[in-house]
Design an enzyme around this catalytic site. Sequence first.
Site, PDB file in Angstrom:
ATOM      1  N   GLY A  86     -11.228 -22.202 -14.985  1.00 50.00           N
ATOM      2  CA  GLY A  86     -11.413 -21.044 -15.844  1.00 50.00           C
ATOM      3  C   GLY A  86     -12.715 -20.314 -15.598  1.00 50.00           C
ATOM      4  O   GLY A  86     -13.504 -20.664 -14.719  1.00 50.00           O
ATOM      5  N   GLY A 164     -11.353 -29.533 -22.511  1.00 46.76           N
ATOM      6  CA  GLY A 164     -10.253 -29.468 -23.467  1.00 46.76           C
ATOM      7  C   GLY A 164     -10.076 -28.111 -24.093  1.00 46.76           C
ATOM      8  O   GLY A 164      -9.840 -27.133 -23.407  1.00 46.76           O
ATOM      9  N   CYS A 182     -13.114 -15.522 -20.993  1.00 46.58           N
ATOM     10  CA  CYS A 182     -12.146 -16.113 -20.063  1.00 46.58           C
ATOM     11  C   CYS A 182     -11.843 -15.178 -18.885  1.00 46.58           C
ATOM     12  O   CYS A 182     -10.801 -15.292 -18.236  1.00 46.58           O
ATOM     13  CB  CYS A 182     -10.860 -16.504 -20.787  1.00 46.58           C
ATOM     14  SG  CYS A 182     -11.150 -17.629 -22.169  1.00 46.58           S
TER      15      CYS A 182
END
Length: 223
Positions: A86, A164, A182
Amino acid sequence: MANSTAAVTTASTSSAAEPVIRWLGRVEYEPTWRAMQTFTNERDASTPDEIWFLEHPPVFTLGMNAAPEHLLAPGDIPVVQIDRGGQVTYHGPGQLVVYPLLDVRRAGLGVRQMVMALENAIIDLLASWNIAAVAKREAPGVYVNDRKVASIGLRIRRGSSYHGLAFNVAMDLQPFQRINPCGYRGLEVIDLRSLGVNASVQEVADALSPRLLASLRLTPAVG
Protein backbone atom coordinates in the site's frame (compact mmCIF):
# COMPACT_ATOMS: atom_id res chain seq x y z
CA MET A 1 -18.84 -4.26 27.54
CA ALA A 2 -16.15 -5.00 30.09
CA ASN A 3 -18.22 -7.90 31.40
CA SER A 4 -18.65 -9.51 27.98
CA THR A 5 -16.76 -12.74 27.31
CA ALA A 6 -15.98 -11.30 23.87
CA ALA A 7 -14.37 -8.19 25.32
CA VAL A 8 -10.77 -7.40 24.44
CA THR A 9 -8.64 -7.88 27.52
CA THR A 10 -5.00 -7.19 28.29
CA ALA A 11 -4.19 -10.81 27.42
CA SER A 12 -6.10 -14.06 27.20
CA THR A 13 -5.05 -17.66 26.99
CA SER A 14 -5.77 -19.50 23.78
CA SER A 15 -5.58 -22.77 21.94
CA ALA A 16 -3.85 -22.90 18.56
CA ALA A 17 -7.26 -22.51 16.91
CA GLU A 18 -8.26 -19.41 18.87
CA PRO A 19 -5.83 -16.48 19.03
CA VAL A 20 -4.54 -14.68 22.06
CA ILE A 21 -6.31 -11.31 22.08
CA ARG A 22 -4.33 -8.36 23.44
CA TRP A 23 -5.40 -4.78 24.18
CA LEU A 24 -2.18 -2.74 24.15
CA GLY A 25 -3.64 0.73 24.68
CA ARG A 26 -1.88 3.68 23.05
CA VAL A 27 1.59 2.62 21.96
CA GLU A 28 4.30 4.15 19.76
CA TYR A 29 4.28 2.99 16.17
CA GLU A 30 7.85 1.90 15.46
CA PRO A 31 8.44 -0.27 18.58
CA THR A 32 5.10 -2.00 17.92
CA TRP A 33 6.03 -2.65 14.28
CA ARG A 34 9.38 -4.09 15.39
CA ALA A 35 7.60 -6.28 17.95
CA MET A 36 5.36 -7.65 15.17
CA GLN A 37 8.44 -8.46 13.09
CA THR A 38 10.11 -10.20 16.03
CA PHE A 39 6.99 -12.22 16.81
CA THR A 40 6.76 -13.31 13.17
CA ASN A 41 10.46 -14.16 12.93
CA GLU A 42 10.48 -16.23 16.12
CA ARG A 43 7.18 -18.09 15.84
CA ASP A 44 6.96 -21.72 14.77
CA ALA A 45 4.19 -24.12 13.76
CA SER A 46 3.03 -24.51 17.37
CA THR A 47 2.92 -20.80 18.25
CA PRO A 48 -0.62 -19.57 19.00
CA ASP A 49 -1.81 -16.74 16.83
CA GLU A 50 -2.28 -13.32 18.39
CA ILE A 51 -4.45 -10.31 17.52
CA TRP A 52 -3.36 -6.95 18.89
CA PHE A 53 -5.88 -4.12 19.40
CA LEU A 54 -4.40 -0.67 20.03
CA GLU A 55 -4.08 3.01 19.17
CA HIS A 56 -1.02 4.93 17.95
CA PRO A 57 0.09 8.51 18.55
CA PRO A 58 0.10 10.60 15.34
CA VAL A 59 2.23 9.05 12.58
CA PHE A 60 2.24 8.73 8.80
CA THR A 61 3.33 5.36 7.44
CA LEU A 62 4.56 4.65 3.91
CA GLY A 63 4.24 1.20 2.34
CA MET A 64 7.14 -0.51 0.60
CA ASN A 65 6.36 0.92 -2.82
CA ALA A 66 4.69 4.14 -1.70
CA ALA A 67 5.09 7.12 -4.03
CA PRO A 68 6.54 10.05 -2.04
CA GLU A 69 4.35 12.58 -3.87
CA HIS A 70 1.34 11.25 -1.93
CA LEU A 71 2.85 12.66 1.26
CA LEU A 72 1.82 16.29 0.79
CA ALA A 73 2.66 18.18 3.98
CA PRO A 74 3.59 16.02 6.98
CA GLY A 75 4.57 18.99 9.13
CA ASP A 76 5.42 17.92 12.66
CA ILE A 77 3.93 14.42 12.34
CA PRO A 78 6.59 11.69 12.07
CA VAL A 79 6.88 9.66 8.87
CA VAL A 80 7.90 5.98 9.00
CA GLN A 81 8.79 3.85 5.97
CA ILE A 82 7.56 0.33 6.67
CA ASP A 83 7.30 -3.13 5.12
CA ARG A 84 3.59 -3.50 4.37
CA GLY A 85 1.93 -3.09 1.01
CA GLY A 86 0.00 0.00 0.00
CA GLN A 87 0.74 3.68 -0.09
CA VAL A 88 0.57 6.30 2.68
CA THR A 89 -1.85 6.37 5.59
CA TYR A 90 -2.25 8.12 8.92
CA HIS A 91 -2.59 6.68 12.41
CA GLY A 92 -3.59 8.75 15.41
CA PRO A 93 -5.54 8.83 18.67
CA GLY A 94 -9.16 7.83 18.28
CA GLN A 95 -8.38 5.26 15.60
CA LEU A 96 -8.65 1.54 16.37
CA VAL A 97 -5.69 -0.35 14.91
CA VAL A 98 -5.85 -4.14 14.71
CA TYR A 99 -2.83 -6.32 13.96
CA PRO A 100 -3.71 -9.99 13.23
CA LEU A 101 -0.53 -12.03 13.73
CA LEU A 102 -1.76 -15.22 12.11
CA ASP A 103 -0.28 -18.40 10.69
CA VAL A 104 -2.18 -18.02 7.44
CA ARG A 105 -1.17 -21.46 6.17
CA ARG A 106 -2.56 -23.10 9.30
CA ALA A 107 -5.72 -21.00 9.01
CA GLY A 108 -6.08 -21.87 5.32
CA LEU A 109 -6.28 -18.19 4.34
CA GLY A 110 -5.01 -16.63 1.14
CA VAL A 111 -4.09 -12.96 1.04
CA ARG A 112 -7.31 -11.94 -0.72
CA GLN A 113 -9.39 -14.06 1.67
CA MET A 114 -7.76 -12.38 4.63
CA VAL A 115 -8.32 -8.87 3.28
CA MET A 116 -11.98 -9.70 2.65
CA ALA A 117 -12.33 -11.18 6.15
CA LEU A 118 -11.04 -7.98 7.74
CA GLU A 119 -13.31 -5.86 5.57
CA ASN A 120 -16.35 -8.05 6.20
CA ALA A 121 -15.93 -7.90 9.98
CA ILE A 122 -16.05 -4.11 9.85
CA ILE A 123 -18.96 -4.07 7.40
CA ASP A 124 -20.89 -6.40 9.72
CA LEU A 125 -20.16 -4.20 12.73
CA LEU A 126 -21.28 -1.08 10.86
CA ALA A 127 -24.48 -2.87 9.84
CA SER A 128 -25.24 -3.42 13.54
CA TRP A 129 -25.45 0.39 13.78
CA ASN A 130 -27.60 0.56 10.61
CA ILE A 131 -24.72 1.96 8.56
CA ALA A 132 -24.41 0.56 5.05
CA ALA A 133 -20.77 0.06 4.03
CA VAL A 134 -18.95 -1.60 1.17
CA ALA A 135 -15.49 -2.83 0.25
CA LYS A 136 -13.74 -2.10 -3.04
CA ARG A 137 -11.54 -4.75 -4.58
CA GLU A 138 -9.47 -2.19 -6.49
CA ALA A 139 -8.89 -0.12 -3.32
CA PRO A 140 -8.94 -2.31 -0.19
CA GLY A 141 -10.73 -0.89 2.81
CA VAL A 142 -14.27 -0.06 3.93
CA TYR A 143 -16.30 2.84 2.58
CA VAL A 144 -19.53 4.60 3.53
CA ASN A 145 -20.92 6.65 0.64
CA ASP A 146 -17.44 6.62 -0.99
CA ARG A 147 -15.80 7.98 2.16
CA LYS A 148 -13.19 5.72 3.71
CA VAL A 149 -13.74 4.65 7.29
CA ALA A 150 -11.19 1.81 7.48
CA SER A 151 -7.92 0.99 5.73
CA ILE A 152 -6.26 -2.39 5.19
CA GLY A 153 -2.54 -3.03 4.78
CA LEU A 154 -0.91 -6.45 5.29
CA ARG A 155 2.44 -8.19 5.06
CA ILE A 156 2.73 -11.96 4.71
CA ARG A 157 6.13 -13.38 5.66
CA ARG A 158 7.17 -16.93 6.54
CA GLY A 159 3.54 -17.96 6.02
CA SER A 160 2.37 -15.49 8.67
CA SER A 161 0.62 -12.14 8.61
CA TYR A 162 1.29 -8.88 10.35
CA HIS A 163 0.19 -5.24 10.03
CA GLY A 164 -3.60 -5.18 9.52
CA LEU A 165 -6.40 -2.64 9.66
CA ALA A 166 -7.08 0.89 10.89
CA PHE A 167 -10.67 1.81 11.77
CA ASN A 168 -11.49 5.49 12.33
CA VAL A 169 -13.55 5.82 15.49
CA ALA A 170 -13.42 9.37 16.89
CA MET A 171 -10.35 11.21 15.72
CA ASP A 172 -8.95 14.44 14.34
CA LEU A 173 -9.32 13.86 10.60
CA GLN A 174 -7.31 16.92 9.57
CA PRO A 175 -4.00 15.03 9.13
CA PHE A 176 -5.59 13.01 6.32
CA GLN A 177 -5.65 16.29 4.37
CA ARG A 178 -1.85 16.30 4.47
CA ILE A 179 -1.70 13.15 2.33
CA ASN A 180 -3.42 11.46 -0.56
CA PRO A 181 -4.92 8.70 1.60
CA CYS A 182 -3.82 5.29 0.36
CA GLY A 183 -2.53 7.02 -2.79
CA TYR A 184 -5.92 8.42 -3.91
CA ARG A 185 -6.03 12.15 -4.54
CA GLY A 186 -9.16 13.74 -3.10
CA LEU A 187 -10.31 10.64 -1.21
CA GLU A 188 -12.59 11.65 1.65
CA VAL A 189 -12.05 10.03 5.04
CA ILE A 190 -14.69 9.70 7.76
CA ASP A 191 -14.95 8.31 11.28
CA LEU A 192 -17.68 6.65 13.32
CA ARG A 193 -18.37 9.81 15.29
CA SER A 194 -19.16 11.63 12.03
CA LEU A 195 -21.59 8.79 11.23
CA GLY A 196 -23.45 9.31 14.51
CA VAL A 197 -21.85 6.49 16.54
CA ASN A 198 -20.53 7.66 19.90
CA ALA A 199 -18.25 4.94 21.21
CA SER A 200 -14.74 4.70 22.63
CA VAL A 201 -11.94 2.92 20.82
CA GLN A 202 -12.04 0.11 23.38
CA GLU A 203 -15.82 -0.26 23.04
CA VAL A 204 -15.41 -0.61 19.28
CA ALA A 205 -12.61 -3.13 19.83
CA ASP A 206 -14.89 -5.17 22.11
CA ALA A 207 -17.64 -5.15 19.48
CA LEU A 208 -15.31 -5.93 16.57
CA SER A 209 -13.35 -8.75 18.22
CA PRO A 210 -15.94 -11.59 17.96
CA ARG A 211 -16.89 -10.54 14.43
CA LEU A 212 -13.25 -10.57 13.40
CA LEU A 213 -12.66 -14.05 14.83
CA ALA A 214 -15.74 -15.38 13.07
CA SER A 215 -14.86 -13.72 9.76
CA LEU A 216 -11.32 -15.16 9.90
CA ARG A 217 -12.84 -18.58 10.76
CA LEU A 218 -10.84 -18.68 13.97
CA THR A 219 -13.88 -19.38 16.13
CA PRO A 220 -17.27 -20.89 15.33
CA ALA A 221 -19.76 -18.36 14.01
CA VAL A 222 -22.61 -17.62 16.39
CA GLY A 223 -25.98 -18.24 14.74
